[in-house]
Design a protein around this motif. Structure first.
Motif, PDB file in Angstrom:
ATOM      1  N   TYR A   1       2.544  -5.532 -11.539  1.00  0.00           N
ATOM      2  CA  TYR A   1       3.455  -4.627 -12.224  1.00  0.00           C
ATOM      3  C   TYR A   1       3.158  -4.681 -13.713  1.00  0.00           C
ATOM      4  N   SER A   2       3.202  -3.540 -14.355  1.00  0.00           N
ATOM      5  CA  SER A   2       2.900  -3.486 -15.781  1.00  0.00           C
ATOM      6  C   SER A   2       4.080  -3.938 -16.621  1.00  0.00           C
ATOM      7  N   SER A   3       5.266  -3.935 -16.013  1.00  0.00           N
ATOM      8  CA  SER A   3       6.439  -4.369 -16.760  1.00  0.00           C
ATOM      9  C   SER A   3       7.345  -5.163 -15.836  1.00  0.00           C
ATOM     10  N   GLU A   4       8.142  -6.012 -16.399  1.00  0.00           N
ATOM     11  CA  GLU A   4       9.061  -6.821 -15.611  1.00  0.00           C
ATOM     12  C   GLU A   4      10.483  -6.390 -15.951  1.00  0.00           C
ATOM     13  N   PRO A   5      11.480  -6.738 -15.114  1.00  0.00           N
ATOM     14  CA  PRO A   5      12.833  -6.243 -15.348  1.00  0.00           C
ATOM     15  C   PRO A   5      13.354  -6.448 -16.757  1.00  0.00           C
ATOM     16  N   LEU A   6      13.091  -7.621 -17.366  1.00  0.00           N
ATOM     17  CA  LEU A   6      13.639  -7.887 -18.689  1.00  0.00           C
ATOM     18  C   LEU A   6      12.966  -7.076 -19.786  1.00  0.00           C
ATOM     19  N   ALA A   7      11.835  -6.456 -19.473  1.00  0.00           N
ATOM     20  CA  ALA A   7      11.146  -5.672 -20.489  1.00  0.00           C
ATOM     21  C   ALA A   7      11.854  -4.345 -20.750  1.00  0.00           C
ATOM     22  N   ASP A   8      12.586  -3.830 -19.776  1.00  0.00           N
ATOM     23  CA  ASP A   8      13.259  -2.540 -19.910  1.00  0.00           C
ATOM     24  C   ASP A   8      14.690  -2.777 -20.393  1.00  0.00           C
ATOM     25  N   MET A   9      14.838  -3.075 -21.675  1.00  0.00           N
ATOM     26  CA  MET A   9      16.143  -3.413 -22.213  1.00  0.00           C
ATOM     27  C   MET A   9      17.106  -2.241 -22.181  1.00  0.00           C
TER      28      MET A   9
END
Length: 209
Positions: free
Chosen positions: A139-147
């Motif tokens: 995955y290019s992003s993890e849950p905490l990255a999408d603030m």
């Protein structure tokens, strides 16, 4: 080197914390996902195929257990099993500071606490011989990255309930307990905090400021 085919698949995520090199510290979690689920029917089939149980017997036992365990849980009992112990959690519907002001109608059931038994550790150690392997899914992003998404999630929960707990936010945002708690505590800090943290019984609740 040949690629490992056994072991528990895991994924690597970036946390909000920075390491000494200035980059986000990473952590790992089991891969999970829809294809990594095992339901009662499937476990029942395994017990019937490889054990001494008849097909459907496990589901019947589980249904009966839930029926009778629930009765005693709502009476305040802790239910101990080989899997672990189950205990009722209570909370107050409103904020109260004087113990004498607490009325029966102020109390409600807030779920069930589960404490795994030591037998689980023994069983897991018995089967844990293949180690771990990194998942091929990236995955290019993890849950905490999408603030932005997490803040919207927090706002919706506050609108629905008036408060959040670590467990509520963890389940809604698909975070680990540690990450959910860290993020909620972070929103309580600074010159313009978003949340206020208040102790309620054995847990903390977070309310909007």
């Amino acid at each position: 080197m040949a690629k490992k085919t056994g072991g528990m698949p895991y994924m690597v995520y970036a946390s909000p914390k920075k390491g000494q090199d200035g980059r986000n510290i990473v952590y790992v979690r089991p891969e999970g996902g829809p294809r990594m689920k095992l339901n009662t029917e499937q476990i029942d089939a395994l017990c019937a195929k490889y054990g001494a149980m008849r097909s459907g017997e496990l589901q019947l036992v589980m249904k009966e257990f839930m029926h009778w365990a629930a009765e005693w849980l709502v009476k305040g009992y802790r239910v101990e099993t080989p899997l672990g112990s189950f205990a009722p959690k209570l909370r107050l519907k409103r904020e109260i500071t004087d113990p004498d002001d607490v009325q029966d109608c102020d109390v409600e059931l807030d779920g069930i606490d589960f404490t795994p038994a030591k037998l689980w550790d023994e069983e897991l150690q018995h089967w844990k011989h293949d180690g771990f392997r990194k998942s091929e899914r990236l995955y290019s992003s993890e849950p905490l990255a999408d603030m932005d998404n997490l803040e919207q999630m927090l706002h919706r929960l506050l609108e629905q309930r008036g408060y959040v707990t670590v467990n509520i936010f963890k389940a809604s945002a698909s975070l680990t307990y540690h990450s959910a708690r860290e993020l909620l505590n972070k929103w309580c800090e600074g010159e313009n905090p978003k949340l206020q943290k208040t102790r309620m019984g054995n847990a903390y609740i977070y309310t909007e400021i």
